[in-house]
Scaffold this active site. Structure first.
Site, PDB file in Angstrom:
ATOM      1  N   LYS A  32       0.850  -1.192   0.000  1.00  0.00           N
ATOM      2  CA  LYS A  32       0.000   0.000   0.000  1.00  0.00           C
ATOM      3  C   LYS A  32       0.885   1.241   0.000  1.00  0.00           C
ATOM      4  O   LYS A  32       1.747   1.403   0.857  1.00  0.00           O
ATOM      5  CB  LYS A  32      -0.911   0.024   1.232  1.00  0.00           C
ATOM      6  N   ASP A  59      -3.396   4.281  -2.144  1.00  0.00           N
ATOM      7  CA  ASP A  59      -4.378   4.747  -1.162  1.00  0.00           C
ATOM      8  C   ASP A  59      -4.427   6.280  -1.168  1.00  0.00           C
ATOM      9  O   ASP A  59      -3.858   6.926  -0.298  1.00  0.00           O
ATOM     10  CB  ASP A  59      -3.950   4.201   0.218  1.00  0.00           C
ATOM     11  N   LYS A  61      -7.508   8.005  -1.725  1.00  0.00           N
ATOM     12  CA  LYS A  61      -8.850   8.404  -1.227  1.00  0.00           C
ATOM     13  C   LYS A  61      -9.431   9.604  -1.989  1.00  0.00           C
ATOM     14  O   LYS A  61      -9.683  10.667  -1.410  1.00  0.00           O
ATOM     15  CB  LYS A  61      -8.792   8.738   0.270  1.00  0.00           C
ATOM     16  N   ASP A  64     -14.009  14.199  -5.178  1.00  0.00           N
ATOM     17  CA  ASP A  64     -14.159  15.465  -5.909  1.00  0.00           C
ATOM     18  C   ASP A  64     -15.381  15.305  -6.812  1.00  0.00           C
ATOM     19  O   ASP A  64     -16.097  14.309  -6.720  1.00  0.00           O
ATOM     20  CB  ASP A  64     -12.876  15.755  -6.710  1.00  0.00           C
ATOM     21  N   THR A 119     -12.007   6.237  10.424  1.00  0.00           N
ATOM     22  CA  THR A 119     -12.062   5.787  11.827  1.00  0.00           C
ATOM     23  C   THR A 119     -11.736   6.923  12.790  1.00  0.00           C
ATOM     24  O   THR A 119     -11.992   6.833  13.978  1.00  0.00           O
ATOM     25  CB  THR A 119     -11.088   4.615  12.073  1.00  0.00           C
ATOM     26  N   ARG A 211       3.106  -1.037  10.675  1.00  0.00           N
ATOM     27  CA  ARG A 211       4.209  -1.098  11.639  1.00  0.00           C
ATOM     28  C   ARG A 211       4.564  -2.476  12.177  1.00  0.00           C
ATOM     29  O   ARG A 211       5.760  -2.737  12.393  1.00  0.00           O
ATOM     30  CB  ARG A 211       3.936  -0.102  12.782  1.00  0.00           C
TER      31      ARG A 211
HETATM   32  O1  C5P Z   1       1.020   0.664  11.062  1.00  0.00           O
HETATM   33  P1  C5P Z   1      -0.391   0.160  10.966  1.00  0.00           P
HETATM   34  O2  C5P Z   1      -0.508  -1.341  10.846  1.00  0.00           O
HETATM   35  O3  C5P Z   1      -1.287   0.742  12.033  1.00  0.00           O
HETATM   36  O4  C5P Z   1      -0.879   0.745   9.566  1.00  0.00           O
HETATM   37  C1  C5P Z   1      -2.188   0.617   9.104  1.00  0.00           C
HETATM   38  C2  C5P Z   1      -2.352   1.317   7.798  1.00  0.00           C
HETATM   39  O5  C5P Z   1      -3.733   1.332   7.461  1.00  0.00           O
HETATM   40  C3  C5P Z   1      -1.913   2.778   7.791  1.00  0.00           C
HETATM   41  O6  C5P Z   1      -1.418   3.080   6.477  1.00  0.00           O
HETATM   42  C4  C5P Z   1      -3.171   3.530   8.079  1.00  0.00           C
HETATM   43  O7  C5P Z   1      -3.157   4.825   7.549  1.00  0.00           O
HETATM   44  C5  C5P Z   1      -4.205   2.664   7.357  1.00  0.00           C
HETATM   45  N1  C5P Z   1      -5.580   2.803   7.845  1.00  0.00           N
HETATM   46  C6  C5P Z   1      -5.946   2.556   9.158  1.00  0.00           C
HETATM   47  N2  C5P Z   1      -7.243   2.699   9.557  1.00  0.00           N
HETATM   48  C7  C5P Z   1      -8.177   3.058   8.674  1.00  0.00           C
HETATM   49  C8  C5P Z   1      -7.843   3.316   7.347  1.00  0.00           C
HETATM   50  C9  C5P Z   1      -6.507   3.167   6.966  1.00  0.00           C
HETATM   51  O8  C5P Z   1      -5.092   2.202   9.964  1.00  0.00           O
HETATM   52  N3  C5P Z   1      -9.427   3.140   9.057  1.00  0.00           N
END
Ligand code: C5P
Length: 232
Positions: A32, A59, A61, A64, A119, A211
């Site tokens: 992603k 990603d 998003k 428009d 979220t 992460r």
């Molecule tokens: O590091 P981590 O596992 O938390 O990363 C989750 C990824 O998913 C990040 O790129 C975050 O921006 C994305 N994301 C999220 N929650 C959402 C939509 C996208 O954590 N509702």
């Protein structure tokens, strides 16, 4: 549709992402790429990573007017990404225009996924600032239905919502789910988390993991653990 693990490459430069990908040798991954890396490096980063043989969920998003989104999506489709997304708040006309823009002359197109409510938006913010009076879970399912009715392939949601989305929109409608952590890992800033194994049980189609893989001491081992728990 097979289940897959998407690695969130939340890096701010090409050097960092190339360094990270170097650890995986010849393995073909689903990655992603978000706004940070795309805005820092431009479309060339997508071409570079595609040339390495990886799949890309871009990603960005989009949200428009339909004509603008259609034209922007045509550009992204030419970049040969595998999945991209829009805000369902842009409504049916915009989502249909996005699909039209994405569809290549040969009829193929990347998967198109909708973001329902972010979220980070609470029910209180929805009510007070956005003037949406419905409960947040009902709003999320309603937006998911709008996305399905517009012809989209799925939504981004919590693994905890995946079952309900499938119930409302059908088993084939895809659920792309972040908020994944290992049972013995750090939760960080994520609030409602599930393990890859639990996400599979709950019916997620793709987990998005950042992460727990990118910051792991051994990212390759962490990725394999995700695949073992979620896919195999
Ligand atoms: O590091 P981590 O596992 O938390 O990363 C989750 C990824 O998913 C990040 O790129 C975050 O921006 C994305 N994301 C999220 N929650 C959402 C939509 C996208 O954590 N509702």
């Amino acid at each position: 549709m097979g289940k897959d693990v998407i690695i969130a490459c939340d890096f701010s430069s090409k050097d960092e992402v190339i360094d990270f990908l170097g650890k995986f040798k010849n393995e073909k991954l689903f990655l992603k790429i978000g706004m940070e890396l795309f805005y820092a490096e431009g479309p060339e980063i997508v071409r570079d990573i595609k040339r390495m043989g990886h799949k890309i969920f871009l990603d960005l998003k989009l949200h428009d007017i339909p004509n603008t989104v259609k034209k922007a999506m045509a550009v992204l489709s030419n970049l040969d990404v595998d999945m991209c997304n829009v805000h369902a708040a842009g409504a049916g006309g915009m989502m249909q225009a996005a699909l039209e823009g994405l569809t290549r002359p040969d009829g193929t197109r990347p998967l198109l996924i909708a973001v329902t409510q972010l979220t980070s938006t609470s029910e209180e913010v929805m009510r007070q600032e956005l003037w949406i009076d419905k409960p947040i879970d009902e709003t999320v399912m309603h937006y998911a239905k709008n996305a399905r009715n517009a012809g989209l392939d799925g939504v981004v949601c919590s693994p905890l919502e995946a079952g309900k989305v499938h119930e409302v929109c059908g088993e084939k409608f895809l659920t792309i789910t972040p908020g994944v952590r290992f049972a013995d890992g750090d939760v960080g800033d994520q609030k409602r988390v599930t393990t890859p194994e639990k996400a599979k049980e709950l019916g997620s189609d793709y987990i998005v993991v950042g992460r727990p893989i990118t910051q792991a001491e051994d990212p390759v081992a962490a990725y394999r653990r995700c695949v073992e728990e979620f896919v195999e």
